[in-house]
Design a protein around this motif. Structure first.
Motif, mmCIF file in Angstrom:
data_model
loop_
_atom_site.group_PDB
_atom_site.id
_atom_site.type_symbol
_atom_site.label_atom_id
_atom_site.label_comp_id
_atom_site.label_asym_id
_atom_site.label_seq_id
_atom_site.Cartn_x
_atom_site.Cartn_y
_atom_site.Cartn_z
ATOM 1 N N LEU A 17 0.749 -1.256 -0.080
ATOM 2 C CA LEU A 17 -0.007 0.009 -0.132
ATOM 3 C C LEU A 17 0.664 1.214 -0.126
ATOM 4 O O LEU A 17 1.951 1.430 0.783
ATOM 5 C CB LEU A 17 -0.873 0.121 1.341
ATOM 6 C CG LEU A 17 -1.583 1.328 1.223
ATOM 7 C CD1 LEU A 17 -2.715 1.458 0.342
ATOM 8 C CD2 LEU A 17 -2.432 1.249 2.788
ATOM 9 N N ASN B 58 -4.112 6.880 -3.044
ATOM 10 C CA ASN B 58 -3.352 5.507 -2.576
ATOM 11 C C ASN B 58 -3.389 4.790 -3.745
ATOM 12 O O ASN B 58 -3.989 4.742 -4.750
ATOM 13 C CB ASN B 58 -4.520 4.830 -1.445
ATOM 14 C CG ASN B 58 -4.252 5.215 0.076
ATOM 15 O OD1 ASN B 58 -5.150 5.897 0.477
ATOM 16 N ND2 ASN B 58 -2.941 4.957 0.417
ATOM 17 N N VAL C 243 -2.331 0.528 -4.691
ATOM 18 C CA VAL C 243 -2.007 -0.955 -4.179
ATOM 19 C C VAL C 243 -1.283 -1.903 -5.475
ATOM 20 O O VAL C 243 -1.917 -1.478 -6.609
ATOM 21 C CB VAL C 243 -3.148 -1.705 -3.797
ATOM 22 C CG1 VAL C 243 -3.021 -3.221 -3.372
ATOM 23 C CG2 VAL C 243 -3.822 -0.869 -2.407
ATOM 24 N N THR D 154 -6.228 -5.321 -4.793
ATOM 25 C CA THR D 154 -7.821 -4.712 -4.548
ATOM 26 C C THR D 154 -7.366 -3.311 -3.720
ATOM 27 O O THR D 154 -6.555 -3.139 -2.702
ATOM 28 C CB THR D 154 -8.609 -5.814 -4.176
ATOM 29 O OG1 THR D 154 -8.233 -5.824 -2.868
ATOM 30 C CG2 THR D 154 -8.754 -6.699 -4.902
ATOM 31 N N LEU D 155 -8.244 -2.565 -3.969
ATOM 32 C CA LEU D 155 -8.174 -1.177 -3.109
ATOM 33 C C LEU D 155 -9.557 -0.730 -2.978
ATOM 34 O O LEU D 155 -10.584 -0.662 -3.906
ATOM 35 C CB LEU D 155 -7.662 -0.003 -3.883
ATOM 36 C CG LEU D 155 -7.572 1.178 -3.135
ATOM 37 C CD1 LEU D 155 -7.115 1.135 -1.611
ATOM 38 C CD2 LEU D 155 -6.622 2.311 -3.784
ATOM 39 N N LYS E 193 -10.384 -3.350 -8.613
ATOM 40 C CA LYS E 193 -9.581 -4.585 -8.570
ATOM 41 C C LYS E 193 -8.803 -4.630 -10.004
ATOM 42 O O LYS E 193 -9.435 -4.503 -10.891
ATOM 43 C CB LYS E 193 -10.325 -5.734 -8.349
ATOM 44 C CG LYS E 193 -9.760 -7.210 -8.228
ATOM 45 C CD LYS E 193 -10.584 -8.280 -7.834
ATOM 46 C CE LYS E 193 -10.061 -9.713 -7.801
ATOM 47 N NZ LYS E 193 -10.808 -10.640 -7.294
ATOM 48 N N THR F 164 -5.451 2.487 -8.186
ATOM 49 C CA THR F 164 -5.123 3.855 -7.409
ATOM 50 C C THR F 164 -6.673 4.147 -7.108
ATOM 51 O O THR F 164 -7.674 4.082 -8.112
ATOM 52 C CB THR F 164 -4.508 4.686 -8.332
ATOM 53 O OG1 THR F 164 -5.162 4.973 -9.534
ATOM 54 C CG2 THR F 164 -3.084 4.287 -8.621
ATOM 55 N N VAL G 81 -9.017 3.247 4.135
ATOM 56 C CA VAL G 81 -9.086 2.103 2.978
ATOM 57 C C VAL G 81 -8.839 0.711 3.471
ATOM 58 O O VAL G 81 -8.205 0.455 4.558
ATOM 59 C CB VAL G 81 -7.752 2.464 1.979
ATOM 60 C CG1 VAL G 81 -7.911 4.070 1.388
ATOM 61 C CG2 VAL G 81 -6.521 2.496 2.797
ATOM 62 N N LYS G 82 -9.512 -0.129 2.542
ATOM 63 C CA LYS G 82 -9.297 -1.426 2.587
ATOM 64 C C LYS G 82 -8.356 -2.001 1.474
ATOM 65 O O LYS G 82 -8.947 -1.608 0.445
ATOM 66 C CB LYS G 82 -10.856 -2.233 2.849
ATOM 67 C CG LYS G 82 -10.557 -3.669 2.819
ATOM 68 C CD LYS G 82 -12.148 -4.190 2.771
ATOM 69 C CE LYS G 82 -12.801 -3.693 4.201
ATOM 70 N NZ LYS G 82 -14.176 -4.406 4.096
ATOM 71 N N TRP G 83 -7.470 -2.737 1.721
ATOM 72 C CA TRP G 83 -6.520 -2.990 0.478
ATOM 73 C C TRP G 83 -6.029 -4.474 0.779
ATOM 74 O O TRP G 83 -5.995 -5.046 1.791
ATOM 75 C CB TRP G 83 -5.332 -2.255 0.643
ATOM 76 C CG TRP G 83 -4.531 -2.100 1.906
ATOM 77 C CD1 TRP G 83 -4.947 -1.420 3.075
ATOM 78 C CD2 TRP G 83 -3.426 -2.892 2.301
ATOM 79 N NE1 TRP G 83 -3.998 -1.821 4.216
ATOM 80 C CE2 TRP G 83 -3.022 -2.455 3.596
ATOM 81 C CE3 TRP G 83 -2.507 -3.705 1.509
ATOM 82 C CZ2 TRP G 83 -1.843 -3.065 4.277
ATOM 83 C CZ3 TRP G 83 -1.472 -3.959 2.127
ATOM 84 C CH2 TRP G 83 -1.072 -3.881 3.698
ATOM 85 N N THR H 10 -6.902 -9.520 2.721
ATOM 86 C CA THR H 10 -7.747 -8.103 2.596
ATOM 87 C C THR H 10 -7.639 -7.735 4.078
ATOM 88 O O THR H 10 -7.821 -8.469 4.914
ATOM 89 C CB THR H 10 -9.190 -8.259 2.125
ATOM 90 O OG1 THR H 10 -9.172 -9.052 0.816
ATOM 91 C CG2 THR H 10 -9.752 -6.976 1.908
#
Length: 285
Positions: free
Chosen positions: A207, A216, A218, A235-236, A245, A258, A266-268, A278
């Motif tokens: 990240l 952001n 990933v 995935t972000l 994704k 991005t 954020v969840k990455w 995840t």
């Protein structure tokens, strides 16, 4: 498909710090190739002071450093994991034994993530930077100690200047530790700094954040089947938004993915083969 994912890269560089003398002693030969104690691509100021206690220790300084992932400078065994009272010396701190008399210390942490006896690899997270103990502000106190004496620090073969404030960018575990010729910085592009990384064992999910754009990024860097197209994804998801994704059969990495995420959680995550991970919502703001 990004054409860069299908290309290899070779090459090596040997960095030799000017003014360093290579002694013939066992201790000198056993010195690990210490890395900056942050994730690959992270930039901070290495501050050294006359009269610093202990002598030759380094304070890594950067705005917003609280909560930043602190990584093992070299592989070894955790020998200390302490939580000293507020206002006392190191506060929360970790010590790692690297063999040959060499140990590193990481102090003023906000979070300790490893216990005494744990075996850690270079680049593995030890905790989070903070401002515990006797400090005037958030920073990471770092020591390279030989037989109990703090030495002048060397990072990736480059001597830290004394007494000065010098910018360093981490090369710690760049490429995911699996021989991948690409780094997360190359995938995400200019202006991004690594703020977190999760190892899958067969690769790494990274990240990054661009403070200029508020975005952001990933990417998932493969550590297996390099150069051969195989399943990988990145995935972000910005809180309140949908999942973005990049998934397919790629030779080296998935992404970059991005999204604008200034002042948002954020969840990455991502996957290599059947191994998937995840995060929870994190890195808010």
């Amino acid at each position: 498909m990004n054409f860069r994912r299908m290309l290899g890269a070779t090459g090596a560089a040997l960095l030799i710090a000017s003014g360093l003398t290579v002694a013939a002693s066992t201790e000198a030969l056993a010195m690990p190739n210490f890395q900056m104690p942050f994730a690959c691509g992270f930039t901070a100021t290495a501050a050294t002071f006359s009269g610093h206690s202990p002598a030759n220790s380094v304070d890594f300084q950067k705005d917003g450093i609280t909560g930043v992932s602190v990584r093992a400078s070299a592989g070894g065994t955790v020998t200390r994991s302490e939580d000293e009272p507020t206002g006392t010396s190191y506060g929360r701190w970790i010590e790692v034994d690297h063999g040959g008399g060499w140990r590193t210390r990481y102090a003023h942490l906000s979070v300790r993530g490893v216990s005494v006896g744990a075996t850690v690899t270079q680049g593995q997270e030890l905790g989070k930077a903070g401002a515990t103990g006797n400090v005037s502000g958030p920073h990471l106190h770092f020591e390279e100690n030989l037989n109990g004496a703090t030495q002048r620090a060397v990072l990736n073969g480059v001597a830290v200047p004394y007494y000065a404030h010098t910018s360093f960018t981490s090369k710690n575990n760049c490429g995911g530790g699996g021989g991948n010729p690409y780094t997360a910085g190359e995938v995400c592009g200019s202006g991004y700094t690594e703020i977190d990384r999760h190892s899958l064992g067969n690769g790494s999910i990274v990240l990054m954040y661009n403070s200029g754009s508020g975005k952001n990024c990933v990417t998932t860097l493969k550590g297996v089947s390099l150069g051969t197209a195989s399943a990988v994804s990145a995935t972000l998801q910005v809180e309140g938004g949908s999942v973005i994704k990049d998934s397919g059969s790629f030779a080296y990495y998935a992404g970059p993915v991005t999204a604008s995420a200034a002042s948002k959680c954020v969840k990455w995550g991502g996957s290599v083969g059947s191994t998937t991970w995840t995060s929870a919502y994190s890195h808010c703001g």
